[in-house]
Design a protein around this motif. Structure first.
Motif, PDB file in Angstrom:
ATOM      1  N   HIS A  13       0.840  -1.191   0.000  1.00 56.41           N
ATOM      2  CA  HIS A  13       0.000   0.000   0.000  1.00 56.41           C
ATOM      3  C   HIS A  13       0.880   1.248   0.000  1.00 56.41           C
ATOM      4  CE1 HIS A  13       0.566  -0.209   4.416  1.00 56.41           C
ATOM      5  NE2 HIS A  13       0.290   1.072   4.429  1.00 56.41           N
ATOM      6  N   GLU A  70     -13.726  -1.859  -9.972  1.00 62.80           N
ATOM      7  CA  GLU A  70     -13.467  -0.569  -9.346  1.00 62.80           C
ATOM      8  C   GLU A  70     -12.356  -0.707  -8.318  1.00 62.80           C
ATOM      9  OE1 GLU A  70     -16.362   2.083  -7.987  1.00 62.80           O
ATOM     10  OE2 GLU A  70     -17.826   1.557  -9.520  1.00 62.80           O
ATOM     11  N   SER A  72     -10.454  -0.443  -4.877  1.00 67.41           N
ATOM     12  CA  SER A  72     -10.910  -0.694  -3.512  1.00 67.41           C
ATOM     13  C   SER A  72     -11.012   0.616  -2.747  1.00 67.41           C
ATOM     14  CB  SER A  72      -9.937  -1.631  -2.807  1.00 67.41           C
ATOM     15  OG  SER A  72     -10.247  -1.711  -1.445  1.00 67.41           O
ATOM     16  N   ASP A  73     -12.033   0.711  -1.908  1.00 72.92           N
ATOM     17  CA  ASP A  73     -12.173   1.898  -1.070  1.00 72.92           C
ATOM     18  C   ASP A  73     -11.891   1.569   0.398  1.00 72.92           C
ATOM     19  OD1 ASP A  73     -14.397   0.391  -0.484  1.00 72.92           O
ATOM     20  OD2 ASP A  73     -15.838   2.007  -0.785  1.00 72.92           O
ATOM     21  N   GLN A  74     -11.211   0.446   0.627  1.00 76.40           N
ATOM     22  CA  GLN A  74     -10.878   0.051   1.996  1.00 76.40           C
ATOM     23  C   GLN A  74      -9.892   1.049   2.589  1.00 76.40           C
ATOM     24  OE1 GLN A  74      -9.355  -3.918   1.773  1.00 76.40           O
ATOM     25  NE2 GLN A  74     -11.379  -4.825   1.862  1.00 76.40           N
TER      26      GLN A  74
END
Length: 127
Positions: A13, A70, A72-74
Motif C-alpha cells: 500500500h 473498481e 478498492s475503497d478500503q
C-alpha cells in the motif's frame, strides 16, 4: 545514469502523512512492501496535486477500460499513518502517474530534486 532506481513491486500500500507542527510540517510519501517502507519527502502542493491527479487518472482509466473492477475503497487508519523515525531517500522534484494495463496497476513515480548544477540524468527514481 540515475544514482539509484527502486521499483516497489509488489507494493502492499501507499500512503502519505505529515510530521511536525502546522507551518513546520514535513510531508512524506510512503510505499510499503512487506516489512520495508520506501519514503520520500514531498511538498504539500505536490501532494495536493497528486491527490487530484490520481482521482482524475482513475476516472480516465475506468472510462477507457470499463470492464475493470473498481478500485478498492478500503481504509484502515492504523496502517495509513507513519511512525517516526522516518528515513527519506530524497526530496521529490518530479512526480507522475502511469498505468500498466497488462497487470492492472497504477504506477506512481517520483524523481529526486537535484541541485541546479547536477546532471538531470543522475536523479534517483522510485516507482
Amino acid at each position: 545514469m540515475p544514482r539509484f532506481e527502486i521499483d516497489v513491486d509488489p507494493c502492499d500500500h501507499i500512503t502519505s502523512d505529515a510530521l511536525g507542527q502546522p507551518g513546520q510540517r514535513v510531508f512524506y510519501l510512503h510505499a510499503y512492501q512487506e516489512q520495508r517502507a520506501i519514503t520520500v519527502i514531498i511538498e504539500k502542493a505536490q501532494l495536493q496535486s497528486l491527490t487530484i491527479g490520481i482521482e482524475q487518472f482513475l476516472s480516465q482509466i475506468s472510462q477507457q477500460y470499463p470492464a475493470l473492477a473498481e478500485a478498492s475503497d478500503q481504509y484502515v487508519e492504523e496502517i495509513m499513518r507513519i511512525n517516526p523515525p522516518v528515513d527519506p531517500l530524497f526530496r521529490v522534484g518530479e512526480i507522475g502517474l502511469g498505468y500498466d494495463k497488462d497487470r492492472d496497476r497504477v504506477i506512481i513515480f517520483s524523481k529526486e530534486l537535484l541541485p541546479e548544477d547536477a546532471e538531470p540524468e543522475s536523479a534517483a527514481v522510485v516507482r
